[in-house]
Design an enzyme around this catalytic site. Structure first.
Site, short mmCIF file in Angstrom:
data_model
loop_
_atom_site.label_atom_id
_atom_site.label_comp_id
_atom_site.label_asym_id
_atom_site.label_seq_id
_atom_site.Cartn_x
_atom_site.Cartn_y
_atom_site.Cartn_z
N GLU A 441 0.94 -1.38 -0.04
CA GLU A 441 -0.15 0.04 0.18
C GLU A 441 0.72 1.39 0.07
O GLU A 441 0.55 2.20 0.85
CB GLU A 441 -0.88 0.03 1.17
CG GLU A 441 -2.13 -1.19 1.04
CD GLU A 441 -3.19 -0.98 2.01
OE1 GLU A 441 -3.46 -0.11 2.25
OE2 GLU A 441 -3.93 -2.00 1.87
C1 FAD Z 1 1.87 -9.98 1.27
C2 FAD Z 1 1.57 -9.05 -0.16
C3 FAD Z 1 0.30 -8.73 -0.28
C4 FAD Z 1 0.28 -7.62 -1.39
N1 FAD Z 1 -1.08 -7.55 -1.84
C5 FAD Z 1 -1.30 -6.85 -3.14
C6 FAD Z 1 -2.64 -6.70 -3.57
O1 FAD Z 1 -3.45 -6.98 -2.77
N2 FAD Z 1 -2.89 -6.00 -4.63
C7 FAD Z 1 -1.75 -5.52 -5.39
O2 FAD Z 1 -2.05 -4.97 -6.53
N3 FAD Z 1 -0.50 -5.65 -4.96
C8 FAD Z 1 -0.12 -6.28 -3.86
N4 FAD Z 1 1.03 -6.55 -3.19
C9 FAD Z 1 2.24 -5.64 -3.98
C10 FAD Z 1 2.75 -4.64 -3.16
O3 FAD Z 1 1.87 -3.58 -3.31
C11 FAD Z 1 4.32 -4.28 -3.85
O4 FAD Z 1 5.06 -5.30 -3.23
C12 FAD Z 1 4.66 -2.85 -3.57
O5 FAD Z 1 3.83 -2.09 -4.22
C13 FAD Z 1 6.17 -2.86 -3.87
O6 FAD Z 1 6.35 -3.29 -5.11
P1 FAD Z 1 7.56 -4.38 -5.47
O7 FAD Z 1 7.38 -5.34 -4.41
O8 FAD Z 1 7.51 -4.77 -6.77
O9 FAD Z 1 8.69 -3.33 -5.23
P2 FAD Z 1 9.49 -2.47 -6.17
O10 FAD Z 1 8.79 -1.79 -6.82
O11 FAD Z 1 10.52 -3.46 -7.24
O12 FAD Z 1 10.83 -1.80 -5.22
C14 FAD Z 1 11.61 -2.43 -4.53
C15 FAD Z 1 12.33 -1.36 -3.84
O13 FAD Z 1 12.87 -0.49 -4.32
C16 FAD Z 1 12.01 0.78 -3.64
N5 FAD Z 1 11.67 1.94 -4.78
C17 FAD Z 1 10.98 1.52 -6.03
N6 FAD Z 1 10.90 2.65 -6.74
C18 FAD Z 1 11.45 3.71 -6.08
C19 FAD Z 1 11.76 4.93 -6.30
N7 FAD Z 1 11.18 5.64 -7.44
N8 FAD Z 1 12.52 5.57 -5.29
C20 FAD Z 1 13.09 5.11 -4.28
N9 FAD Z 1 12.67 3.95 -3.98
C21 FAD Z 1 12.09 3.12 -4.94
C22 FAD Z 1 10.79 0.30 -3.15
O14 FAD Z 1 10.38 1.15 -2.05
C23 FAD Z 1 11.38 -1.05 -2.57
O15 FAD Z 1 12.02 -0.83 -1.55
C24 FAD Z 1 1.34 -7.25 -2.16
C25 FAD Z 1 2.47 -7.49 -1.95
C26 FAD Z 1 2.88 -8.59 -0.87
C27 FAD Z 1 4.02 -8.87 -0.59
#
Ligand code: FAD
Length: 653
Positions: A441
């Site tokens: 979120e």
């Molecule tokens: C248990 C669980 C439940 C979830 N439930 C849902 C759901 O119901 N629906 C849904 O759609 N998604 C869901 N998600 C997905 C979740 O919202 C994403 O994991 C989250 O948005 C982060 O994306 P990512 O994991 O791909 O990380 P990435 O985007 O790959 O980021 C990796 C790291 O880089 C950082 N980062 C990325 N971009 C930047 C930037 N521009 N500047 C600085 N730092 C940055 C991030 O903060 C993170 O620390 C869920 C995930 C989990 C693990």
């Protein structure tokens, strides 16, 4: 080889007409930013305490006195909360959900009978029509029984189908879907994809216009509730074409539509009972009347939904704070080492004080934000973002400190403790369950950017063209004149304020000193943000560490304001003490953050990180057994029919 592997190994020739490799389209940083910017709500129709705070104005009258909910809504909430508490105590077995990694169907049925699936749905559609405050109180209560239960209900109501329909749905959509959801059908929200996490500009799921509707193709990752859901909110790209403005669009999709396969149920560090899916869409027909809002409005809908939807996550954090406080109190008084209860050793005492004060501060922030959301007089998008960010970070620290206070027993599982005849206190589970709150979120890093964007908005509005590399000389000159006028009025106003008056905020008695501090700090924050803008100009957006600290200071100041106004609203003696304690602790953190704004290692660290990424220090990794897994970090995938077995779980109703 798995089905996913075999799909990813297909060559172009292998692919028939129905199968397309979904290689991520290259998206530049600029395009990613433009997508986020287009989704941003630019208008401010109501006052915002948070926005003013970043501009150097402590508008305390916006939050003090606290809005008072009607007697009827309080009574309704109390009745419901009593039923929830009784049900949770007698029917939700945390140990069983942990062991089985599943919430029993009868628990979900029982919760549906209580109305818990329709807490936020209006009464006319069969829901309970509870206030945001009551909804969050219920989530706090349920989360203390089991975090996966509250995660399911929160994903269902805060980001799933009910909330976007409430805000953007047509009357026909509301009467078609909401009664089903209020009665216990489950919804999920599907935005994330293998290549789309924080950056929605890369969204690859498509919704191609066809006769009477759209055809969806794509793969959605990590959808909470995805394995058990009946109705989905799906974000997909509509290609631009004649009669279609295109863009990322939100759809309500029946989960048993032909072409949908739940390919996997994902498992995590914590939230063992979470029903989280990898879901494939292959030529899934969605009728045109299931578009929420308009084509291209999808991300705006998601963001607006989250404005209040974000409050459910801090509700879970408050539950963790309260539980940890209780464990810390009981254990630290009972456990004797070196001749005294451990709670009387100063090293542990300071942790206990941190847990108590922070729990008070978190609850104050959450309750205030909920009451403001219900009262509808303020725009709370910044406050909700600040509470999400602050609560997820602080609750993690609270749980970590509680584990430390519990010593070895903090690291031991509840089951193992019970087997040895000791109290089965699952602190290690609390820690595991909480960790994800800093990621989903809106991760902490993204929340920093989100709030920072709003914090510097006033500057961008007047001086944006000056720092925009693409602006013409004429635009830059006009912006210069406009900015000159704005700063000539604004900067002097930041030099003086009520925080300098010895009797300022006297109505807050012993807490007045803290509000004077907040007022002074708010002006200092605005000045420092301005200096940063002046110094880095167009490069400011890359100064993420600086911006992160600006936002963290804002979060602390909001927390202090919430704690002081809570103490005054409630009038309880212990509340005054806790607010005072919280503010003293917060001031130490704020002072450190202000110092670090200008005295830090950011540039050195950024340079070092580049060297790490280039492999310069790879020799440091020698001496351990590294795994030799050569699979990709992000699995490639292609559209097309599934090769997996559908693992969707159909609940016994
Ligand atoms: C248990 C669980 C439940 C979830 N439930 C849902 C759901 O119901 N629906 C849904 O759609 N998604 C869901 N998600 C997905 C979740 O919202 C994403 O994991 C989250 O948005 C982060 O994306 P990512 O994991 O791909 O990380 P990435 O985007 O790959 O980021 C990796 C790291 O880089 C950082 N980062 C990325 N971009 C930047 C930037 N521009 N500047 C600085 N730092 C940055 C991030 O903060 C993170 O620390 C869920 C995930 C989990 C693990």
């Amino acid at each position: 080889m798995t089905a996913a592997d075999s799909r990813s190994l297909k060559t172009d020739q292998d692919q028939d007409e129905t199968t397309r490799a979904a290689e991520p389209a290259p998206v530049s940083e600029r395009e990613a930013r433009q997508t986020a910017e287009a989704a941003r709500e630019a208008e401010w129709r109501k006052p915002s305490f948070g926005k003013q705070l970043f501009l150097g104005r402590l508008r305390l009258e916006l939050i003090d006195p606290w809005p008072t909910p009607s007697a009827q809504s309080v009574a309704e909430a109390e009745r419901f909360l009593a039923r929830v508490a009784e049900y949770a105590e007698t029917h939700i077995d945390n140990a069983q959900i942990e062991r089985d990694a599943s919430i029993p169907d009868e628990v979900l049925r029982g919760l549906a009978d209580l109305g818990a699936f329709g807490m936020k749905i209006d009464k006319e559609y069969g829901g309970l029509g509870l206030s945001t405050h009551a909804y969050c109180q219920a989530l706090t209560m349920l989360s203390s029984a089991n975090s996966s239960v509250s995660a399911l209900l929160s994903a269902h109501q805060s980001i799933g189908v009910p909330q976007p329909l409430k805000l953007f749905g047509t009357e026909e959509q509301k009467s078609r879907f909401l009664p089903r959801l209020a009665a216990g059908e489950i919804s999920a929200f599907l935005l994330t994809e293998p290549d789309v996490g924080s950056d929605p500009a890369r969204l690859a799921t498509t919704a191609e216009p066809v006769d009477g509707g759209y055809r969806l193709n794509g793969l959605k990752l990590w959808a909470t509730n995805g394995t058990v859901a009946d109705l989905l909110v799906v974000m997909a790209q509509v290609p631009r074409s004649e009669g279609h403005r295109g863009g990322i669009t939100a759809f309500v999709v029946e989960a048993d539509s032909s072409g949908i396969t739940v390919e996997r149920r994902n498992a995590f560090l914590g939230l063992r009972g979470l029903e989280n899916s990898l879901t494939r869409f292959h030529d899934v027909f969605v009728p045109a009347e299931n578009v929420i809002g308009r084509e291209g409005q999808g991300l705006k809908i998601a963001l607006t939904t989250l404005n209040t939807g974000r409050l459910s996550l801090p509700a879970v954090c408050v539950a963790a704070g309260k539980y940890c406080l209780r464990v810390a109190r009981e254990w630290s008084g009972a456990r004797v080492q070196w001749g005294r209860p451990v709670g009387k050793h100063e090293a542990i005492a300071t942790k206990i004080a941190f847990i108590a004060a922070t729990t008070y501060g978190l609850e104050a922030m959450l309750t205030l934000s909920c009451l403001l959301a219900d009262d509808e007089s303020n725009d709370i998008r910044i406050e909700a973002a600040l509470v999400k960010l602050y609560a997820s970070e602080m609750a993690w620290r609270i749980a970590d400190e509680t584990l430390q206070i519990r010593g070895g027993r903090g690291y031991e599982t509840a089951e193992s403790l019970a087997a040895r005849g000791e109290r089965s206190t699952p602190i290690e589970q609390v820690l595991r369950d909480l960790r994800i709150n800093r990621v989903f979120e809106g991760s902490t890093e993204i929340m920093h950017l989100f709030v920072a964007r709003e914090a510097v908005d006033a500057h961008l509005a007047v001086a944006g063209d000056i720092i925009d590399p693409d602006a013409t000389v004429g635009r830059k000159a006009r912006a210069g004149v406009k900015a000159g006028g704005f700063y000539a009025r604004w900067l002097p106003a930041l030099a003086v304020g009520k925080g300098q008056l010895p009797r300022g905020y006297a109505e807050f008695g012993p807490l007045a000193t803290h509000l004077r501090y907040v007022e002074r700090a708010s002006r200092r924050l605005a000045r420092d943000t301005f200096y940063g803008m002046a110094r880095w100009q167009g490069r400011m957006e890359r100064k993420q560490a600086f911006l992160g600290r600006v936002v963290d200071i804002g979060a602390e100041l909001f927390a202090m304001s919430a704690a002081c106004t809570r103490a005054r609203a409630e009038g309880a003696a212990e509340g005054w003490e806790l607010a005072d304690l919280f503010c003293h602790q917060a001031r130490v953190r704020v002072d450190a953050l202000f110092t670090a704004l200008w005295d830090n290692n950011d540039a050195r660290d950024a340079a070092a990180a580049r060297k790490v990424l280039d492999g310069r220090y790879a020799s440091l990794e020698a001496g351990i057994l590294a795994d030799d897994d050569d699979r990709p970090w992000v699995a490639s995938w292609s559209t097309g029919p599934t090769e997996a077995t559908d693992v969707r779980r159909r609940l016994r109703r």
